[in-house]
Design an enzyme around this catalytic site. Structure first.
Site, PDB file in Angstrom:
ATOM      1  N   GLU A 143      -5.580  -4.822   0.407  1.00  0.00           N
ATOM      2  CA  GLU A 143      -6.661  -4.038  -0.220  1.00  0.00           C
ATOM      3  C   GLU A 143      -5.934  -3.025  -1.091  1.00  0.00           C
ATOM      4  O   GLU A 143      -5.273  -2.125  -0.539  1.00  0.00           O
ATOM      5  CB  GLU A 143      -7.462  -3.294   0.844  1.00  0.00           C
TER       6      GLU A 143
ATOM      7  N   ALA B  78       2.290  -1.457  -6.194  1.00  0.00           N
ATOM      8  CA  ALA B  78       3.769  -1.488  -6.191  1.00  0.00           C
ATOM      9  C   ALA B  78       4.275  -1.691  -4.763  1.00  0.00           C
ATOM     10  O   ALA B  78       5.164  -2.509  -4.514  1.00  0.00           O
ATOM     11  CB  ALA B  78       4.297  -0.176  -6.765  1.00  0.00           C
ATOM     12  N   THR B  79       3.671  -0.984  -3.823  1.00  0.00           N
ATOM     13  CA  THR B  79       4.097  -1.126  -2.420  1.00  0.00           C
ATOM     14  C   THR B  79       3.730  -2.501  -1.897  1.00  0.00           C
ATOM     15  O   THR B  79       4.483  -3.122  -1.139  1.00  0.00           O
ATOM     16  CB  THR B  79       3.434  -0.039  -1.558  1.00  0.00           C
TER      17      THR B  79
ATOM     18  N   GLY C 276      -3.044  -0.184   0.274  1.00  0.00           N
ATOM     19  CA  GLY C 276      -2.207   0.794  -0.413  1.00  0.00           C
ATOM     20  C   GLY C 276      -2.101   0.440  -1.876  1.00  0.00           C
ATOM     21  O   GLY C 276      -2.960  -0.257  -2.431  1.00  0.00           O
TER      22      GLY C 276
ATOM     23  N   CYS D 182      -9.653   4.699  -3.607  1.00  0.00           N
ATOM     24  CA  CYS D 182      -9.532   3.422  -4.330  1.00  0.00           C
ATOM     25  C   CYS D 182     -10.827   3.120  -5.060  1.00  0.00           C
ATOM     26  O   CYS D 182     -10.861   2.341  -5.990  1.00  0.00           O
ATOM     27  CB  CYS D 182      -9.234   2.313  -3.338  1.00  0.00           C
TER      28      CYS D 182
END
Ligand code: TXE
Length: 490
Positions: free
Chosen positions: A258, A239-240, A236, A293
């Site tokens: 990742e 920030a998460t 993800g 990504c």
């Protein structure tokens, strides 16, 4: 250009949680209206897992894992090959569910499941070949044995844009290593992952070995905080990831990540410019509307080729059909949600007013018959300031920047000037130059004259703030094994 193609929604969408091989509504679960991004309208009301369901899933997983690890390896191997076959038979059905998930166009939807199948098949082949080792130790009369063992129950947290990709990259090796998996897809893309969980039971995996619990951030937090997890794999945003690492720290649960990317695509004057234009378009604003990504969102073009490249590149973008993801001719779908659309339009607005670059094409929400959906035109900024937010932050939308460069050293400095290091792309026919750049680029994956076609034989993962995990190869299997050393005094 947009096309009108309405598709009858005849697919059954799974809406409950899959725990222990059963569909579960759950006592602490909450209901969530899933919005289909191409129309802005709900296509199902789904169940999101709460703490009770997560605890139930971890217990069920631990039980199934003991059964799985006790099977003879030949049986485990055969069941994983059966799973690969079952996924293969469901490529179209899972592809359609991916469209219902996040409106990825029909043209590319099956690709996620095909990738999952390739990884499941590759790791099925590893099950009965994961040998241990012995090593010579100081005491001549000792035998030293090095073994790799499963962790137990793995929490796999998937981003909305690739639940079936995560099934391949992370669930397949975790199972091959002898673990159980709690797969948590995003609330934005529950359907394909839930159906995959059901296919696992149909293929003969012990019920509970793969439990699928769609949930939001809150559910994700509950999963990460669960003391019964042996390891967590998170895919993800950065920030998460910080939140996940903080929550996991309470139990010292190991976490592999990742994360995002802001990948450079370096186009030299000696490249095949037709190919380079097509690759820049598809690896850039067109593929999944840049919501990947692996998106090559920073394009660098050598001065001598700039005009010729730009003319070809903009022509490819203009020819791309935008419209109904179920229409096989459509190439570009919407972005995933209204908040995502507003965020991306905000980035574009900030870049225009902040003069981060020159808006050359796109930049607006698509109107007409698709105005209810979250569609944004493929957008290109040129002459971009490489230190501006446009060139340094991951946009995760159909927005790319194009910058000129003179020589190799300038191209390399521009490409490496980023906090991210997931992918880098180089277009050149000069082999020594390709090797020089492969060595000098600060990214976990380098793609020379080709797009990012992740295969199980090559470990995929990031440098710098793009994460620590590796998916694929033996490295991807070892992510889910813990090492034990036994020394026997003879
Ligand atoms: O990520 P989010 P999204 C990255 C991509 C982009 C992001 C987009 O670069 O940055 O993913 O996906 C759950 N505790 N990659 O928006 O918001 C959430 O429910 C625990 C990189 O989904 O980070 C979702 O399931 N979980 C990748 C998941 O975390 C939490 C390829 C990710 O959510 C949580 C694809 C919390 N506090 C996308 N908050 C690669 N490198 O391969 C949210 N979640």
């Amino acid at each position: 250009m947009t096309t009108a193609a309405k598709t009858e929604n005849t697919d059954a969408l799974p809406t409950e949680l899959l725990i222990g091989g059963d569909w579960v509504a759950g006592s602490s679960a909450i209901e969530h209206e899933h919005i289909y991004p191409a129309t802005g309208r709900p296509n199902a009301t789904i169940t999101l897992a709460g703490p009770e369901e997560i605890d139930h899933a971890v217990t069920s997983g631990a039980e199934a894992q003991r059964e799985w690890a006790s099977l003879p390896i030949g049986r485990r191997r055969d069941i994983m090959f059966d799973l690969a076959d079952a996924v293969h038979e469901n490529i179209d059905a899972l592809g359609r569910l991916s469209i219902h998930d996040f409106a990825v166009p029909m043209r590319t939807a099956p690709g996620h499941t095909m990738l999952a199948e390739s990884f499941i098949r590759y790791y099925a082949g590893h099950v009965d070949k994961a040998h241990g080792q012995t090593s010579e130790v100081s005491g001549k009369h000792d035998l030293n044995i090095i073994d790799r063992e499963p962790y137990g129950v793995i929490g796999v947290i998937a981003p909305w844009n690739g639940p079936m990709v995560v099934v391949g990259l992370n669930v397949a090796p975790a199972l091959a290593a002898g673990n159980a998996v709690i797969l948590k897809p995003s609330e934005l893309s529950p359907f394909s992952a839930l159906r995959f969980g059901e296919i696992c039971v149909e293929a003969g995996l012990p019920p509970g070995l793969v439990n699928v619990l769609p949930s939001d951030a809150e559910g994700g937090r509950s999963l990460v905080a669960h003391p019964g997890l042996g390891k967590i794999h998170f895919t993800g945003g950065g920030a998460t990831a910080r939140q996940v690492l903080t929550t996991a720290a309470a139990n010292l649960t190991p976490v592999a990540t990742e994360l995002g990317g802001k990948s450079a695509n370096i186009i030299f004057a000696d490249a095949d410019l037709d190919q380079a234009a097509i690759l820049a378009a598809w690896q850039g604003p067109l593929g999944q509307s840049g919501q990947s990504c692996a998106c090559a969102s920073r394009i660098f073009v050598q001065n001598e080729a700039y005009d010729e490249f730009m003319q070809r590149f903009l022509a490819v973008l203009a020819a791309a059909k935008i419209g109904d993801p179920f229409d096989p001719d459509v190439m570009v779908g919407p972005v995933v949600s209204e908040p995502a659309m507003n965020r991306i339009l905000g980035v574009i607005d900030q870049a225009v007013h902040g003069r981060h670059g020159t808006l050359t094409t796109g930049g607006r929400r698509v109107g007409g018959e698709f105005s209810d959906g979250y569609y944004i035109e493929p957008t290109v900024f040129t002459d971009v300031d490489n230190r501006s937010p446009l060139a340094t932050t991951e946009i995760f939308g159909p927005v790319v920047s194009v910058t000129r460069f003179g020589d190799e050293s300038e191209a390399l400095a521009l490409a490496n000037d980023s906090d991210y290091g997931l992918n880098a792309y180089v277009q050149t026919m000069n082999l020594p130059r390709a090797h020089r750049f492969s060595r000098a680029l600060q990214s976990g994956s380098v793609w020379i004259n080709r797009n990012s076609d992740i295969s199980p034989q090559g470990p995929y993962g990031g440098f710098k703030k793009s994460g620590t995990g590796r998916a694929g190869g033996v490295e991807g299997l070892q992510e889910f094994q813990q090492i034990k050393n036994t020394r026997i005094g003879l």
